[in-house]
Write an enzyme that holds these catalytic residues in place. Structure first.
Site: not given
Length: 341
Positions: A59, A124, A149, A153, A178, A297
């Site tokens: 991790d 993203s 999320y 980014k 994308f 979202g």
């Protein structure tokens, strides 16, 4: 060539990128905590390439483990960083999980690998939010994220930009891509979500093969041609090749700046209903779907201007929606015949 560390390398995009790196002659080290991937992907990669890749299960939030990794593999010259939680809907429900995982691991990598390093980041198009104009370019503003999320980014890009400005040894390319879909030609690797898929195409293929019920189209009242949300879909093999192009650009020191951003897509948008139709046409499979409420979202539509990637990075998507749907279906049939559970 030095060794390339691929974090999240047993994941969907990571595994395809490992294949493309190997084909270009790179030595690869895979790191993954297997929270959203399967250890058997290493076997699949060996079937494809004939090589058993070095793998460390760990991790990245454990900085002691990251330091030990750097000590044992001192010849790492490049990092391609995929490891992150990635479901938009889940991030709305569990924001702290996303901030810890997506930012903590990045900070630890940058802290430990402070020598000269080439760093390619899996960003993203979510950083654009709902753009004011389409297609969206790299010069368009980053908007307030629609989900935790997307926010991770945005923050990660800011961290990398600031780190590259402060550290002359750090060279960064952020790939804002994308919607990746499809699978390698051999269908030996592909998208393998744990549990119910959060992304459209794996849900389509699982529905078609009988693993899921009807597809839920999340909203049919968006300001689009047919009311369903529009996205720029890109074949995962094209996307993997973009990461190799980015590493090569950094190795050649071709960039004028130590921090660069590129859109990675096809430049064309498809609605959810158009993707369903393309799958049915390509595979001759029947599909049932129903209209559901909008999903938290989500935005109405986005697709990218990829001129910069073509002209500066020297990369261009070659595979279309038909190849995406056909390969995704081929992979789904492979998984049914060769279960990973």
């Amino acid at each position: 060539m030095g060794k390339i560390l691929v974090t999240g390398g047993t994941g969907y995009i990571g595994a395809h990128t490992v294949v493309e790196l190997h084909r270009e002659g790179y030595e690869v080290l895979i790191v993954d905590n297997l929270s959203n991937s399967n250890i058997k992907i290493l076997d699949q990669l060996q079937l494809i390439t004939g090589k058993r890749f070095d793998f460390v299960q760990m991790d990245l939030q454990d900085i002691k483990a990251v330091r030990q990794l750097a000590k044992l593999h001192h010849n790492i010259t490049g990092i391609i960083h995929f490891a992150a939680s990635k479901a938009v809907g889940e991030s709305v429900q569990e924001p702290l999980k996303y901030y810890h995982n997506n930012l903590g691991g990045l900070l630890n990598l940058l802290t430990v690998f402070d020598k000269e390093i080439n760093f390619v980041f899996s960003s993203s198009c979510t950083v654009y939010g709902q753009p004011d104009r389409l297609p969206v370019t790299e010069k368009d503003p980053v908007k307030s994220a629609e989900s935790p999320y997307g926010n991770t980014k945005q923050i990660a890009e800011e961290i990398l930009r600031d780190a590259a400005q402060a550290n002359v040894n750090l060279n960064v390319v952020c790939l804002r891509y994308f919607n990746p879909v499809g699978a390698i030609d051999s269908a030996l690797i592909g998208e393998l979500p744990l549990g119910v898929p959060a992304n459209l195409v794996p849900y389509i293929t699982q529905s078609a093969i009988g693993k899921r019920g009807p597809i839920v189209v999340h909203g049919n009242d968006y300001d689009t041609a047919d009311g369903s949300a529009v996205r720029d879909y890109i074949h995962v093999v094209d996307l993997a090749k973009a990461h190799v192009s980015a590493i090569k650009r950094l190795e050649k020191k071709a960039a004028k700046e130590r921090y660069e951003i590129f859109n990675i897509g096809t430049g064309k948008g498809y609605s959810v209903l158009e993707v369903i139709a393309a799958f049915k046409k390509t595979t001759q499979q029947k599909l049932d779907y129903k209209i559901g409420p909008r999903r938290a979202g989500d935005i109405a539509k986005i697709y990218g201007d990829v001129t910069k990637a073509e002209q500066v990075l020297g990369w261009k998507a070659k595979l279309g929606i038909e190849e995406m749907m056909a390969s995704a279906w081929k992979w789904e049939k492979y998984v049914k015949a060769n279960p990973f559970e």
